[in-house]
Design a protein around this motif. Structure first.
Motif, PDB file in Angstrom:
ATOM      1  N   VAL A   4       0.927  -1.383  -0.056  1.00 34.45           N
ATOM      2  CA  VAL A   4       0.015   0.107  -0.084  1.00 34.45           C
ATOM      3  C   VAL A   4       0.996   1.247   0.046  1.00 34.45           C
ATOM      4  O   VAL A   4       1.755   1.214   0.822  1.00 34.45           O
ATOM      5  CB  VAL A   4      -0.939   0.095   1.183  1.00 34.45           C
ATOM      6  CG1 VAL A   4      -1.902   1.333   1.239  1.00 34.45           C
ATOM      7  CG2 VAL A   4      -1.933  -1.409   1.114  1.00 34.45           C
ATOM      8  N   LEU A   6       0.790   5.277   0.073  1.00 37.34           N
ATOM      9  CA  LEU A   6      -0.364   6.151   0.556  1.00 37.34           C
ATOM     10  C   LEU A   6       0.320   7.584   0.134  1.00 37.34           C
ATOM     11  O   LEU A   6       1.375   8.020   0.530  1.00 37.34           O
ATOM     12  CB  LEU A   6      -0.294   6.186   1.966  1.00 37.34           C
ATOM     13  CG  LEU A   6      -1.381   7.073   2.693  1.00 37.34           C
ATOM     14  CD1 LEU A   6      -2.736   6.986   2.095  1.00 37.34           C
ATOM     15  CD2 LEU A   6      -1.063   6.966   4.230  1.00 37.34           C
ATOM     16  N   VAL A  35      -3.150   4.522  -2.734  1.00 37.49           N
ATOM     17  CA  VAL A  35      -4.298   5.318  -1.891  1.00 37.49           C
ATOM     18  C   VAL A  35      -3.963   6.872  -1.687  1.00 37.49           C
ATOM     19  O   VAL A  35      -2.820   7.364  -1.343  1.00 37.49           O
ATOM     20  CB  VAL A  35      -4.523   4.958  -0.684  1.00 37.49           C
ATOM     21  CG1 VAL A  35      -5.737   5.586   0.451  1.00 37.49           C
ATOM     22  CG2 VAL A  35      -4.743   3.416  -0.845  1.00 37.49           C
ATOM     23  N   VAL A  37      -5.371  10.608  -0.267  1.00 37.08           N
ATOM     24  CA  VAL A  37      -6.294  11.072   0.682  1.00 37.08           C
ATOM     25  C   VAL A  37      -5.953  12.556   0.456  1.00 37.08           C
ATOM     26  O   VAL A  37      -4.839  13.246   0.619  1.00 37.08           O
ATOM     27  CB  VAL A  37      -6.161  10.797   1.899  1.00 37.08           C
ATOM     28  CG1 VAL A  37      -6.992  11.717   3.087  1.00 37.08           C
ATOM     29  CG2 VAL A  37      -6.004   9.351   2.315  1.00 37.08           C
ATOM     30  N   ARG A  59      -7.114   4.035  -5.225  1.00 36.70           N
ATOM     31  CA  ARG A  59      -8.181   4.696  -4.382  1.00 36.70           C
ATOM     32  C   ARG A  59      -7.942   5.980  -4.202  1.00 36.70           C
ATOM     33  O   ARG A  59      -6.965   6.296  -3.857  1.00 36.70           O
ATOM     34  CB  ARG A  59      -8.470   3.587  -3.220  1.00 36.70           C
ATOM     35  CG  ARG A  59      -7.987   2.323  -3.467  1.00 36.70           C
ATOM     36  CD  ARG A  59      -9.466   1.552  -3.863  1.00 36.70           C
ATOM     37  NE  ARG A  59      -9.270   0.115  -4.278  1.00 36.70           N
ATOM     38  CZ  ARG A  59      -9.402  -0.775  -3.109  1.00 36.70           C
ATOM     39  NH1 ARG A  59      -9.948  -0.743  -2.072  1.00 36.70           N
ATOM     40  NH2 ARG A  59      -9.343  -2.000  -3.691  1.00 36.70           N
ATOM     41  N   LEU A  64     -11.175  12.718   4.870  1.00 36.40           N
ATOM     42  CA  LEU A  64     -11.479  11.656   5.774  1.00 36.40           C
ATOM     43  C   LEU A  64     -11.341  12.137   7.279  1.00 36.40           C
ATOM     44  O   LEU A  64     -10.502  13.218   7.620  1.00 36.40           O
ATOM     45  CB  LEU A  64     -10.330  10.485   5.779  1.00 36.40           C
ATOM     46  CG  LEU A  64     -10.226   9.616   4.500  1.00 36.40           C
ATOM     47  CD1 LEU A  64      -9.334   8.676   4.641  1.00 36.40           C
ATOM     48  CD2 LEU A  64     -11.653   8.988   4.343  1.00 36.40           C
ATOM     49  N   ALA A  68     -10.141   7.553  10.413  1.00 38.46           N
ATOM     50  CA  ALA A  68      -9.795   6.932   9.368  1.00 38.46           C
ATOM     51  C   ALA A  68      -8.540   7.084   8.609  1.00 38.46           C
ATOM     52  O   ALA A  68      -7.764   6.216   8.141  1.00 38.46           O
ATOM     53  CB  ALA A  68     -10.874   7.193   8.503  1.00 38.46           C
ATOM     54  N   LEU A  69      -8.177   8.316   8.870  1.00 36.97           N
ATOM     55  CA  LEU A  69      -6.535   8.625   8.446  1.00 36.97           C
ATOM     56  C   LEU A  69      -5.666   7.802   9.018  1.00 36.97           C
ATOM     57  O   LEU A  69      -4.686   7.208   8.514  1.00 36.97           O
ATOM     58  CB  LEU A  69      -6.458  10.171   8.334  1.00 36.97           C
ATOM     59  CG  LEU A  69      -5.152  10.633   7.543  1.00 36.97           C
ATOM     60  CD1 LEU A  69      -4.859   9.971   6.304  1.00 36.97           C
ATOM     61  CD2 LEU A  69      -5.070  12.174   7.779  1.00 36.97           C
ATOM     62  N   ARG A  71      -5.929   5.161  10.505  1.00 35.81           N
ATOM     63  CA  ARG A  71      -5.797   3.700   9.993  1.00 35.81           C
ATOM     64  C   ARG A  71      -5.299   3.567   8.658  1.00 35.81           C
ATOM     65  O   ARG A  71      -4.699   2.474   8.491  1.00 35.81           O
ATOM     66  CB  ARG A  71      -7.498   3.129  10.054  1.00 35.81           C
ATOM     67  CG  ARG A  71      -8.202   2.862  11.277  1.00 35.81           C
ATOM     68  CD  ARG A  71      -9.442   2.513  11.120  1.00 35.81           C
ATOM     69  NE  ARG A  71     -10.006   2.572  12.589  1.00 35.81           N
ATOM     70  CZ  ARG A  71     -11.330   2.696  12.833  1.00 35.81           C
ATOM     71  NH1 ARG A  71     -12.188   2.797  11.964  1.00 35.81           N
ATOM     72  NH2 ARG A  71     -11.691   2.430  14.189  1.00 35.81           N
ATOM     73  N   LEU A  72      -5.239   4.526   7.772  1.00 34.50           N
ATOM     74  CA  LEU A  72      -4.647   4.481   6.584  1.00 34.50           C
ATOM     75  C   LEU A  72      -3.176   4.580   6.699  1.00 34.50           C
ATOM     76  O   LEU A  72      -2.417   3.539   6.212  1.00 34.50           O
ATOM     77  CB  LEU A  72      -5.154   5.310   5.621  1.00 34.50           C
ATOM     78  CG  LEU A  72      -6.365   5.035   4.940  1.00 34.50           C
ATOM     79  CD1 LEU A  72      -6.737   6.262   4.115  1.00 34.50           C
ATOM     80  CD2 LEU A  72      -6.256   3.902   3.934  1.00 34.50           C
ATOM     81  N   TYR A  73      -2.709   5.241   7.688  1.00 30.42           N
ATOM     82  CA  TYR A  73      -1.269   5.279   8.119  1.00 30.42           C
ATOM     83  C   TYR A  73      -0.602   4.039   8.646  1.00 30.42           C
ATOM     84  O   TYR A  73       0.405   3.811   8.420  1.00 30.42           O
ATOM     85  CB  TYR A  73      -0.849   6.408   8.779  1.00 30.42           C
ATOM     86  CG  TYR A  73      -0.872   7.805   8.456  1.00 30.42           C
ATOM     87  CD1 TYR A  73       0.281   7.986   7.343  1.00 30.42           C
ATOM     88  CD2 TYR A  73      -1.376   8.832   8.898  1.00 30.42           C
ATOM     89  CE1 TYR A  73       0.578   9.545   7.063  1.00 30.42           C
ATOM     90  CE2 TYR A  73      -1.438  10.180   8.084  1.00 30.42           C
ATOM     91  CZ  TYR A  73      -0.440  10.643   7.266  1.00 30.42           C
ATOM     92  OH  TYR A  73      -0.398  11.592   6.812  1.00 30.42           O
ATOM     93  N   ALA A  76      -0.432   1.418   5.622  1.00 32.44           N
ATOM     94  CA  ALA A  76       0.589   1.990   4.445  1.00 32.44           C
ATOM     95  C   ALA A  76       1.864   1.304   4.839  1.00 32.44           C
ATOM     96  O   ALA A  76       2.443   1.256   5.724  1.00 32.44           O
ATOM     97  CB  ALA A  76       0.784   3.451   4.431  1.00 32.44           C
TER      98      ALA A  76
END
Length: 85
Positions: A4, A6, A35, A37, A59, A64, A68-69, A71-73, A76
């Motif tokens: 992933v 980011l 991804v 953002v 994506r 966000l 949620a951000l 969680r993406l970090y 990643a």
């Protein structure tokens, strides 16, 4: 395992989105998800068009929540930010 990649920032030229839109459609990597953002930016739609032309999984998310951000970090593998500022 899927890698992933980011990007978090403004969808603007000074954050390197133009460079990303030029490269994204030509990428030939497998098992990678990009991804994006953003929370504002005047070239958001250029990025969306490049994502649609890209052979890799992409994506995008707009504005966000902080949770949620985070969680993406956490998921990643790599953060990309070709920023000029």
């Amino acid at each position: 395992k899927n890698t992933v990649v980011l990007f978090v920032g403004s969808f603007t030229e000074r954050k390197g989105i133009k460079e990303i839109t030029e490269v994204l459609p030509a990428l030939g990597v497998q098992d990678v998800t990009f991804v994006f953002v953003g929370h504002h930016g005047d070239i958001r739609w250029q990025l969306e068009r490049a994502m649609n032309r890209s052979p890799v999984d992409t994506r995008s998310f707009w504005q966000l929540s902080p949770l949620a951000l985070r969680r993406l970090y956490a998921v990643a593998d790599l953060l990309v930010l070709p920023s000029y500022a």
